[in-house]
Write an enzyme that holds these catalytic residues in place. Structure first.
Site, short mmCIF file in Angstrom:
data_model
loop_
_atom_site.label_atom_id
_atom_site.label_comp_id
_atom_site.label_asym_id
_atom_site.label_seq_id
_atom_site.Cartn_x
_atom_site.Cartn_y
_atom_site.Cartn_z
N GLU A 1 -38.08 -50.24 14.36
CA GLU A 1 -37.94 -50.94 15.63
C GLU A 1 -36.48 -51.21 15.97
O GLU A 1 -36.16 -52.11 16.74
CB GLU A 1 -38.70 -52.27 15.59
CG GLU A 1 -40.20 -52.11 15.47
CD GLU A 1 -40.93 -53.43 15.56
OE1 GLU A 1 -40.39 -54.38 16.16
OE2 GLU A 1 -42.05 -53.53 15.03
N ASN B 1 -35.00 -61.01 20.36
CA ASN B 1 -36.42 -60.70 20.37
C ASN B 1 -37.11 -61.03 21.67
O ASN B 1 -37.79 -60.18 22.27
CB ASN B 1 -37.08 -61.45 19.21
CG ASN B 1 -38.52 -61.10 19.00
OD1 ASN B 1 -39.39 -61.51 19.76
ND2 ASN B 1 -38.81 -60.33 17.96
N ASP C 1 -46.65 -64.79 18.32
CA ASP C 1 -45.56 -63.90 18.71
C ASP C 1 -45.14 -64.32 20.12
O ASP C 1 -44.63 -65.41 20.31
CB ASP C 1 -46.04 -62.45 18.62
CG ASP C 1 -44.92 -61.43 18.60
OD1 ASP C 1 -43.84 -61.72 19.14
OD2 ASP C 1 -45.11 -60.32 18.07
N ASN D 1 -39.44 -66.57 17.48
CA ASN D 1 -39.96 -65.38 18.14
C ASN D 1 -40.20 -65.66 19.63
O ASN D 1 -39.25 -65.88 20.36
CB ASN D 1 -41.25 -64.94 17.42
CG ASN D 1 -41.60 -63.49 17.63
OD1 ASN D 1 -41.54 -62.99 18.75
ND2 ASN D 1 -41.98 -62.80 16.57
N GLU E 1 -44.95 -54.42 23.55
CA GLU E 1 -44.32 -55.74 23.53
C GLU E 1 -43.70 -56.07 24.90
O GLU E 1 -43.59 -55.20 25.77
CB GLU E 1 -43.21 -55.79 22.47
CG GLU E 1 -43.53 -56.63 21.25
CD GLU E 1 -43.39 -58.13 21.52
OE1 GLU E 1 -43.35 -58.54 22.70
OE2 GLU E 1 -43.36 -58.89 20.54
#
Length: 302
Positions: free
Chosen positions: A143, A119, A231, A177, A33
């Protein structure tokens, strides 16, 4: 590039290069990510959230550890001074890494209540820090650290480092997100990925008008992303959107027209433009880091 590029709108044919294919640069992560390109150092940082680390990729070298533990860091960006700004699930905060390596906490609570699990994050040209705060990092210990939410919802926040003020700028999303500004900063694009935990939940990109440089108004849905959910996302220097999805990266025009897809063999979480000319799209996808050269450029800062 059979199987890698799908052209939906003829404009997309000009965005891809016939002799540039998708490359897998590194693998071995559990959930990749938050890629961020560090131009002055010539490397890319990417989060491996479940392994609680940030990794460093350099062309021609093995992936190395940049920071571990990382407090289950997720999204990253850089401010106009080149400092790393990070969202940390484990500590439920947004931090800034100073040039001397010390870490400054920018935001960890709102009106006396802890944030959920920041995030993704972007920094506006005026220095303000905008971030999303869904609950993904507190839903389990995978996570982050499992814990109840202390807030009444999942919000998009704006932090002013000059005054220390933290304000909710959007409260109409279920699971905000990824986010990105248009090149002129008059639009903020935000992904709502609520379908990850609710089959009937939103899975769209939303565009907000930015007024007075600090308020969001008039949201409109740019497009539903499927398969999977939207995302992380990136905007190129002509305001075309590059959004993660279950089957790769989808490219949208500012009006929401789907132009095409870059197929990736793993679920994509995020993407960013990098390389000296910013014409290489780096893609964080489940266990691996991928990249593809495009006939597009990302923003040139920082």
């Amino acid at each position: 590039m059979p199987g890698e590029v799908e052209i939906v709108d003829r404009r997309f044919a000009d965005f891809v290069l016939g002799n540039a294919s998708l490359e897998r640069l590194a693998t071995g992560m559990r959930w990749a990510e938050g890629p961020v390109y560090v131009a002055d150092a010539g490397h890319l940082l990417v989060s491996d959230i479940p392994n609680d680390r940030i990794l460093r990729w350099v062309e021609g070298a093995e992936m190395s550890v940049f920071r571990q533990p990382s407090n289950f860091a997720n999204g990253h960006t850089r401010d106009r001074s080149g400092r790393l700004v990070s969202c940390e699930h484990g500590t439920r905060r947004v931090t800034r890494t100073e040039m001397d390596g010390s870490v400054t906490v920018l935001a960890d609570s709102y009106r006396g209540r802890r944030l959920n699990s920041p995030n993704d994050v972007v920094v506006k040209s005026d220095g303000s820090v905008w971030f999303t705060d869904p609950t993904y990092g507190i839903l389990s210990d995978y996570e982050g650290h499992k814990a109840p939410s202390e807030l009444d919802g999942c919000y998009v926040f704006r932090f002013d480092p000059q005054t220390g003020e933290l304000d909710v700028v959007a409260d109409d999303m279920v699971k905000p997100n990824g986010l990105a500004f248009s090149t002129d900063e008059t639009v903020l694009y935000v992904a709502d990925s609520a379908r990850t935990h609710d089959p009937g939940g939103p899975h769209h990109l939303c565009a907000y008008e930015v007024r007075d440089g600090r308020e969001l108004h008039a949201p409109r849905v740019v497009g539903d992303v499927s398969p999977g959910v939207p995302d992380g996302l990136a905007v190129d220097d002509e305001d075309f959107l590059w959004c993660s999805a279950g089957d790769g990266v989808h490219c949208y025009a500012p009006d929401g027209t789907l132009l095409g897809r870059i197929r990736v063999p793993e679920t994509v979480a995020n993407c960013t433009f990098g390389d000296p000319k910013r014409n290489r799209l780096f893609i964080a996808a489940t266990t691996s880091l991928y990249a593809i050269y495009l006939n597009r450029r990302g923003p040139q800062f920082p």
